[in-house]
Design an enzyme around this catalytic site. Structure first.
Site, PDB file in Angstrom:
ATOM      1  N   HIS A   1       3.006   4.207   4.954  1.00 14.14           N
ATOM      2  CA  HIS A   1       2.897   5.329   4.075  1.00 14.14           C
ATOM      3  C   HIS A   1       1.757   5.064   3.078  1.00 14.14           C
ATOM      4  CE1 HIS A   1       4.088   7.469   0.167  1.00 14.14           C
ATOM      5  NE2 HIS A   1       4.054   8.121   0.929  1.00 14.14           N
ATOM      6  N   SER A   2       0.857   6.100   2.951  1.00 16.51           N
ATOM      7  CA  SER A   2      -0.168   6.638   2.163  1.00 16.51           C
ATOM      8  C   SER A   2      -1.192   5.208   2.206  1.00 16.51           C
ATOM      9  CB  SER A   2       0.395   6.329   0.499  1.00 16.51           C
ATOM     10  OG  SER A   2      -0.429   6.864  -0.293  1.00 16.51           O
ATOM     11  N   PHE A   3      -1.442   4.438   1.141  1.00 11.93           N
ATOM     12  CA  PHE A   3      -2.421   3.674   1.476  1.00 11.93           C
ATOM     13  C   PHE A   3      -2.215   2.413   2.245  1.00 11.93           C
ATOM     14  CE2 PHE A   3      -4.191  -0.672   0.113  1.00 11.93           C
ATOM     15  CZ  PHE A   3      -5.493  -0.434  -0.216  1.00 11.93           C
TER      16      PHE A   3
ATOM     17  N   HIS B   1       4.629  13.858  -1.474  1.00  9.47           N
ATOM     18  CA  HIS B   1       3.858  12.744  -0.865  1.00  9.47           C
ATOM     19  C   HIS B   1       5.056  11.530  -0.495  1.00  9.47           C
ATOM     20  CE1 HIS B   1       0.739   9.967   0.122  1.00  9.47           C
ATOM     21  NE2 HIS B   1       1.062   9.062  -1.122  1.00  9.47           N
TER      22      HIS B   1
END
Length: 271
Positions: A108-110, A250
């Site tokens: 997820h994300s980073f 997000h």
């Protein structure tokens, strides 16, 4: 509603389908058990996957949710110089120690960076990479190199003011699309500062992104997380990728965990 895109051989097909939102109360006999490793993004920890992990396990899947060094319950291990490579080692060691095979590796994300490094080093252990509203880095790129210079300057300033440049303090839950009062309070209690160097140090990949492992990109679009919109557009153009759009903010694992669980299982079952 999730929008699906399959690309390859010069043809793109869009298919729309409804995601079931009923809770998993038991194992779905129609879906073979999968091994999931769910990796959190910046400022988070393995704790953020709690609801999704519980649903996956209830459905008969094997699930691990490692927390990266210096974050979450491992915040006491914070040190200068932490990089994406360190985080990838955290993930790879879980796969190795638990002797997992055909892993569905979700970042997820980073965490898009760390799971790409794992695939670069040990693709044979993986069945599929799932980038959940994730940052996509190619060799030599850093997290900061993919962000708007204004955002970079803001984060550098906050890091200097809060920790003399060691960490970036967490943003408010609303920045991740989490606005429900209980969930926002849950995040606020648990988010921890992100090691600054992990955004500054370039990623090192010896092979093309994904290293031949099947890849899915899930773009969260309701609302879209501004810093990742260019990444969504890039992922959508890639041949050979599965591209999905998911109606969530997000932090989809917090906002719509049941629907996200359905999507992850569906992606894992793709041949």
């Amino acid at each position: 509603m999730v929008q699906r895109k399959f690309a390859g051989e010069g043809e793109i097909c869009y298919v729309a389908f409804m995601v079931k939102t009923a809770s998993h109360t038991g194992r779905d006999a129609s879906v073979a058990p999968q091994a999931f490793v769910l990796v959190h993004g910046a400022w988070h920890g393995g704790w953020c996957w709690r609801r999704v992990a519980e649903a996956l396990r209830a459905a008969g899947h094997v699930v691990f949710t490692p927390t990266l060094t210096g974050l979450g319950e491992r915040a006491h291990l914070l040190q200068p110089g932490l990089t994406i490579e360190h985080f990838a080692t955290d993930v790879a060691k879980v796969i190795e120690t638990e002797e997992l095979q055909r892993v569905v590796l979700v970042g997820h994300s980073f965490a898009g960076g760390p799971i790409s490094v794992v695939a670069d080093r040990k693709p044979e252990a993986l069945k599929r990479l799932i980038y959940l509203d994730a940052l996509l880095l190619e060799n030599g790129q850093s997290g900061f190199s993919k962000l708007d210079p204004v955002i970079v300057a803001q984060r550098l300033k906050l890091a200097q003011e809060s920790s003399e440049g060691l960490t970036i303090p967490p943003p408010p839950p609303a920045a991740f699309g989490v606005t429900e009062t209980h969930d926002a309070a849950w995040l606020r209690r648990r988010l921890t500062p992100q090691p600054l160097n992990s955004y500054q140090e370039p990623i090192r990949l010896n092979h093309p992104l994904g290293n031949g492992v099947k890849k899915t990109y899930i773009a969260c679009t309701d609302p879209a997380y501004g810093p990742l919109v260019p990444t969504h557009q890039w992922a959508k153009r890639q041949n050979g990728w599965q591209y999905l759009e998911f109606a969530s903010g997000h932090d989809a694992m917090v906002i719509r965990p049941e629907a996200l669980t359905e999507v992850l299982v569906d992606c894992a079952s793709e041949l």
